[in-house]
Motif scaffolding. Structure first.
Motif, PDB file in Angstrom:
ATOM      1  N   ASN A 494      -5.005 -38.881 -20.818  1.00 52.82           N
ATOM      2  CA  ASN A 494      -6.029 -38.314 -21.408  1.00 52.82           C
ATOM      3  C   ASN A 494      -6.939 -39.369 -21.774  1.00 52.82           C
ATOM      4  N   ASN A 498     -10.716 -40.000 -20.089  1.00 55.72           N
ATOM      5  CA  ASN A 498     -11.891 -39.874 -20.993  1.00 55.72           C
ATOM      6  C   ASN A 498     -12.853 -41.193 -20.664  1.00 55.72           C
ATOM      7  N   LYS A 501     -14.612 -40.768 -17.547  1.00 53.62           N
ATOM      8  CA  LYS A 501     -15.568 -39.703 -17.640  1.00 53.62           C
ATOM      9  C   LYS A 501     -16.706 -40.194 -18.342  1.00 53.62           C
ATOM     10  N   LEU A 539     -13.368 -36.654 -34.468  1.00 50.79           N
ATOM     11  CA  LEU A 539     -13.012 -36.914 -33.082  1.00 50.79           C
ATOM     12  C   LEU A 539     -11.621 -36.325 -32.488  1.00 50.79           C
ATOM     13  N   LEU A 559     -10.351 -30.700 -26.496  1.00 48.36           N
ATOM     14  CA  LEU A 559      -8.938 -30.502 -27.054  1.00 48.36           C
ATOM     15  C   LEU A 559      -8.094 -31.533 -26.747  1.00 48.36           C
ATOM     16  N   GLY A 560      -8.662 -32.527 -25.526  1.00 51.57           N
ATOM     17  CA  GLY A 560      -7.652 -33.513 -25.085  1.00 51.57           C
ATOM     18  C   GLY A 560      -7.151 -34.512 -26.215  1.00 51.57           C
ATOM     19  N   PHE A 587      -9.744 -46.942 -27.641  1.00 48.41           N
ATOM     20  CA  PHE A 587      -8.664 -46.166 -27.953  1.00 48.41           C
ATOM     21  C   PHE A 587      -7.631 -46.898 -27.958  1.00 48.41           C
TER      22      PHE A 587
HETATM   23  P1  ADP Z   1     -13.103 -33.702 -23.963  1.00 48.21           P
HETATM   24  O1  ADP Z   1     -13.297 -34.885 -23.282  1.00 48.21           O
HETATM   25  O2  ADP Z   1     -12.254 -32.513 -23.028  1.00 48.21           O
HETATM   26  O3  ADP Z   1     -14.373 -33.003 -24.451  1.00 48.21           O
HETATM   27  P2  ADP Z   1     -11.482 -34.796 -25.827  1.00 48.21           P
HETATM   28  O4  ADP Z   1     -10.962 -34.343 -27.062  1.00 48.21           O
HETATM   29  O5  ADP Z   1     -10.629 -35.709 -24.978  1.00 48.21           O
HETATM   30  O6  ADP Z   1     -12.162 -33.881 -25.160  1.00 48.21           O
HETATM   31  O7  ADP Z   1     -12.549 -35.853 -26.530  1.00 48.21           O
HETATM   32  C1  ADP Z   1     -13.382 -35.273 -27.592  1.00 48.21           C
HETATM   33  C2  ADP Z   1     -14.895 -36.025 -27.251  1.00 48.21           C
HETATM   34  O8  ADP Z   1     -14.744 -37.274 -27.664  1.00 48.21           O
HETATM   35  C3  ADP Z   1     -15.401 -35.914 -26.096  1.00 48.21           C
HETATM   36  O9  ADP Z   1     -16.214 -34.572 -25.594  1.00 48.21           O
HETATM   37  C4  ADP Z   1     -16.587 -36.853 -25.945  1.00 48.21           C
HETATM   38  O10 ADP Z   1     -17.677 -36.543 -26.606  1.00 48.21           O
HETATM   39  C5  ADP Z   1     -15.845 -37.949 -26.995  1.00 48.21           C
HETATM   40  N1  ADP Z   1     -14.737 -38.897 -26.098  1.00 48.21           N
HETATM   41  C6  ADP Z   1     -13.692 -39.012 -25.966  1.00 48.21           C
HETATM   42  N2  ADP Z   1     -13.352 -40.230 -25.149  1.00 48.21           N
HETATM   43  C7  ADP Z   1     -14.465 -40.761 -25.135  1.00 48.21           C
HETATM   44  C8  ADP Z   1     -14.975 -42.353 -24.695  1.00 48.21           C
HETATM   45  N3  ADP Z   1     -13.951 -42.942 -23.873  1.00 48.21           N
HETATM   46  N4  ADP Z   1     -16.109 -42.579 -24.582  1.00 48.21           N
HETATM   47  C9  ADP Z   1     -17.143 -41.785 -25.333  1.00 48.21           C
HETATM   48  N5  ADP Z   1     -16.891 -40.515 -25.758  1.00 48.21           N
HETATM   49  C10 ADP Z   1     -15.656 -40.115 -25.754  1.00 48.21           C
END
Ligand code: ADP
Length: 597
Positions: A494, A498, A501, A539, A559-560, A587
């Motif tokens: 995850n 992320n 992504k 977050l 949810l991740g 992270f």
């Molecule tokens: P998802 O990615 O499915 O929306 P997550 O719970 O994994 O759900 O992440 C929650 C939110 O945190 C994401 O929607 C995103 O806005 C932000 N996020 C997570 N990881 C990153 C990252 N590496 N860089 C920027 N924003 C992030």
């Protein structure tokens, strides 16, 4: 009988009458004792009269009358009752209830403890010898010994004659009765005051602020009985993890925390054995029966100038929630049985108070939690419905298009994209609900480097398509943790996915593994969109997505991270984030190393 003696006798009887009527109208025990002693000196013309009260097996000098300057020092002196009532009385002449010990009969070791008047020794066989001792024991109406009056320097410094003895005896009998009455009144008024104080404690039920309730209790107790200091301490509550604290009257309490643990251990041990009666202790004799915490109690008592005291558990049934200490100085009396009983009851009353206040506090907290849970549930249903509705509307729309216009490649693409979105959502929802219900995990040794390697391999094509650089910095020696073979890699997947992504083309992701302070650490750093500090606060809450519009264009369920943090915590670890909007995010997952877990 000479005329002058008649006058003297009449004077004495009048004096006796006056004293008795005064003492019977006085409410103060010390005043009564003073009146009696004064009556012997002024009315019977003895140089000295000293009254000791019998407290258990000790005679405590309460009052002295007479002109001798050094007499006042005797007040408060404690003598084992056996020394006088046993040893001296056994060698004494019986003059009715009076006891006379002629100087030549006293064993030498007894002489040392005697108060000796400054009187010349005379050859006259009737003369009073400085070492002669005359006692008038004070009895109650039922013959119970209440105290002892020692008289010295009789009229004309002569051994009292029969008439004078009779008068002294008469005085002693009346004094005994007066003392008995005074003690009864004293005990009654003590019981009334104690009863009032206990009633005040009972009225504290319903208080919300425990500390102020206990302060009121300490004040009520210090007003109800003679005290140098009252301390009420309430131990930390394991359930709610509240700090332990103490209140005091008339002074603030001073016991440091380490004292508390020792006393607590003593009380808990006694309670476990069914012993909840107050413990009486006294400093001068170093008498702390059955208390391992004696040195700390002594130290604390000395701070308040206490010479003896009482330690009662504050608790309900066998549960010890705190303690109550009542300290007295050497001018204050020993504890009467009714005072010990009342403090026992006060400890129980305070125990009920502490328990009730805490119960109500727990109830309020649970209620607030339930309300929050209810609100969250409503929000969850709304969000899920919305998340399901959007892709479904799109699927339905495109299916209708298919029906109307034959197969369109864009519609097939949209259907499959939205069906994938639904699939992701449902998978994440299932993961989320499964992990929320888990309390334990199946743990096996896992190599964090290998898990990261596998994650990055899985993401390699996606990263290449997005033009994002992937790097793995592996440790010199493998970092092994005890982890759930399915759940822990899910967290790493995850965090890495992320990073891919939310990192625009041209960015770089570096995943590093190391061992720090007994914990295995996976650090996922990207040069992506970054997260504002406001978004960082939420977050890890379920369904939270950044408010950043750029991030919202990228499909996700929010949810991740909620799932990941729960898994990390189930492993005894955590996930933290450092990020700056527009710069990138780091992270970090930390889990205890195998063997330390
Ligand atoms: P998802 O990615 O499915 O929306 P997550 O719970 O994994 O759900 O992440 C929650 C939110 O945190 C994401 O929607 C995103 O806005 C932000 N996020 C997570 N990881 C990153 C990252 N590496 N860089 C920027 N924003 C992030």
């Amino acid at each position: 009988m000479t005329r002058s003696f008649d006058t003297f006798r009449a004077d004495v009887v009048r004096r006796l009458y006056e004293v008795i009527s005064r003492v019977n109208s006085s409410a103060d025990l010390n005043e009564v004792l003073q009146e009696i002693a004064q009556g012997v000196v002024e009315g019977l013309r003895y140089g000295v009269a000293a009254i000791s009260r019998l407290e258990g097996d000790t005679l405590v000098m309460s009052t002295v009358a007479g002109d001798e300057v050094d007499l006042a020092e005797l007040v408060g002196r404690r003598t084992p009752a056996e020394n006088v009532l046993g040893r001296e009385f056994s060698i004494a002449d019986h003059w009715g209830i009076l006891r006379f010990v002629p100087h030549d009969r006293l064993p030498p070791e007894q002489i040392e403890s005697l108060w000796v008047p400054d009187l010349e020794i005379s050859d006259d066989p009737d003369a009073w010898h400085p070492l002669d001792a005359l006692y008038a024991p004070l009895y109650s109406s039922t013959g119970e010994l209440l105290g002892n009056m020692a008289v010295d320097l009789p009229p004309d410094n002569k051994i009292p004659n029969r008439e004078q003895r009779e008068l002294l005896e008469m005085f002693a009998v009346q004094a005994g009765l007066a003392l008995e009455n005074a003690q009864r009144r004293d005990s009654l008024s003590r019981q009334v005051r104690l009863g009032e104080a206990l009633k005040q404690l009972a009225l504290l039920a319903g208080h919300v602020d425990l500390k102020s309730a206990l302060e009121e209790a300490a004040n009520a107790l210090s007003g109800a009985l003679p005290v140098a200091q009252v301390v009420v301490r309430c131990f930390a509550d394991n359930v709610e993890d509240h700090e332990d604290y103490a209140v005091g009257a008339p002074h603030p309490p001073r016991a440091p925390a380490d004292t508390v643990d020792l006393v607590r251990a003593d009380l808990v041990r006694h309670a476990a054995q069914g012993g909840q009666r107050p413990h009486l202790f006294s400093l001068p004799d170093d008498d702390f029966p059955g208390l391992a915490s004696a040195p700390v109690i002594r130290q604390q008592s000395e701070l308040f100038g206490g010479s003896h005291g009482l330690l009662a558990p504050v608790g309900v049934d066998r549960e010890v929630l705190g303690y109550l200490v009542v300290l007295r100085d050497e001018t204050q009396p020993r504890f009467e049985p009714e005072e010990v009983d009342a403090m026992h009851e006060a400890g129980r009353e305070l125990g009920r108070l502490v328990r009730d206040v805490r119960l109500r506090r727990t109830e309020r907290r649970l209620l607030a939690e339930l309300r929050e849970l209810d609100r969250y549930k409503g929000e969850l249903i709304a969000t899920i419905s919305h998340e399901l509705k959007t892709p479904l509307t799109s699927i339905i729309g495109h299916t209708e298009l298919l029906e109307e216009a034959g197969v369109q490649p864009t519609s097939v693409g949209a259907i499959s994209r939205n069906a994938a979105r639904l699939d992701r959502l449902v998978t994440n929802l299932l993961n989320y609900s499964r992990i929320q219900g888990r309390h334990e995990l199946q743990r096996v040794p896992l190599d964090l480097g290998e898990a990261c390697h596998a994650s990055l391999e899985m993401l390699r094509i996606q990263a290449q398509t997005a033009d994002v650089d992937l790097h793995l910095v592996e440790p010199q020696t493998p970092v092994r943790v005890l982890g759930d073979a399915e759940e822990l890699p899910r967290v790493i997947d995850n965090l890495c996915s992320n990073a891919v992504k939310y990192t625009p083309a041209g960015g770089r992701i570096e995943v590093s593994v190391r061992a720090v302070n007994g914990r295995g650490e996976v650090r996922v750093a990207d040069t992506g969109l970054g997260i504002s500090s406001h978004d960082q606060m939420h977050l890890f809450s379920a369904f939270h997505r950044s408010t950043n519009p750029q991030a919202l264009t990228i499909p996700g369920t929010g949810l991740g991270l909620a799932i990941s943090r729960t898994i990390a915590e189930l492993h005894g670890g955590d996930i933290t984030v450092e990020s700056e909007l527009g710069t990138g995010s780091v992270f970090t997952l930390r889990v205890p190393i195998a063997g330390d877990a």
